[in-house]
Design an enzyme around this catalytic site. Sequence first.
Site, short mmCIF file in Angstrom:
data_model
loop_
_atom_site.label_atom_id
_atom_site.label_comp_id
_atom_site.label_asym_id
_atom_site.label_seq_id
_atom_site.Cartn_x
_atom_site.Cartn_y
_atom_site.Cartn_z
N SER A 142 0.83 -1.21 0.00
CA SER A 142 0.00 0.00 0.00
C SER A 142 0.86 1.25 0.00
O SER A 142 1.97 1.27 0.57
CB SER A 142 -0.90 0.00 1.24
N TYR A 167 -2.54 -0.27 9.96
CA TYR A 167 -2.71 -0.84 8.62
C TYR A 167 -1.42 -0.71 7.82
O TYR A 167 -0.93 -1.68 7.23
CB TYR A 167 -3.87 -0.15 7.90
#
Length: 351
Positions: A142, A167
Amino acid sequence: MKILVTGTAGFIGFHLAKQLLERGDEVIGLDNINEYYDVNLKYGRLEELGIDKNEIVDGILIASKRYPRHKFIKLDLSDQKKMELLLKNSELDAICHLAAQAGVRYSIENPHCYIESNIKGFINILEGCRQSDIKNLSYASSSSVYGLNKAQQFKTSDHTDHPVSLYAATKKSNEMMAHAYSHLYKIQTTGLRFFTVYGPWGRPDMAPMLFTDAILNDRPIKVFNYGEMGRDFTYIDDIVNGLIKVIDNPAKTNTDWDARKPTPESSLATYKIYNIGNNAPISLMDFIKEIENVLGKEAEKELLPMQDGDVKSTNADISDLVTDLKYKPYTNLDHGIKEFITWYKCFYKIA
């Protein structure tokens, strides 16, 4: 090629599986169909792949009614024994691992979900590759890994040691775990740092769906950092094209890599990290305006400060992906938003 795609009830995984099947690959799809967001959307994606939700049973492979070379299994990545059994019995050529617990803000409220799915689930994928001698692994990282990096353009050669959400920390951990397995077991691992992806069948917790739903239902949209934000919005077809290039060209050793001056994006191991994005950041306000134009309706905007765990701007340097694999995003914002809105109105039956 026989490929396991994890997360096929999800946004990117669904589109990838569909494209692979349409070019003739054999695909095993996997998803746990959790309730992070509306499961009806997830079942809708699976139905497009020919998977009847009434036939889905935990841990059992079922055949697609639309694609003869497709099977699906509902399975949680964190279930070590069932994952081992699936990978040992599947005779796979490659894995594209896209399943994960997503969402920057949700990770602040529910941290344990991210460890179960993104860390425990990923080690089960890596161990499955080792035990079943699967050498070709691509996986979703990501752009969130860049964290406190304030560079005007994020480069894979940048160090990513300052995440601002759990995350992001789990995705950074995935990259490091992949490197260890590439080094130890010669597994060819390629991590893709996705920038903001949008398009038909998108996630309802992301900006395009949130904005469109609010505008159509006369609710104000929440605009964080008072609109002073930019994102490297990338259309789903461009992302899938890049993914397929990576699957077809697994990572190789970088023979020019210097251990005395190490860079993080490659290695003497069969390991590679790419950014995948549009390489053309769009301001949040311009993105909203394009949605307003297509809907023919102006949004009421609630201007708010920056949220915890968020970043002001993202901008992908995709030069490595362009040079190595001839990747090129081609979808402009006008076309992408029109395609998204057309799908949205059809799926939600809006006149």
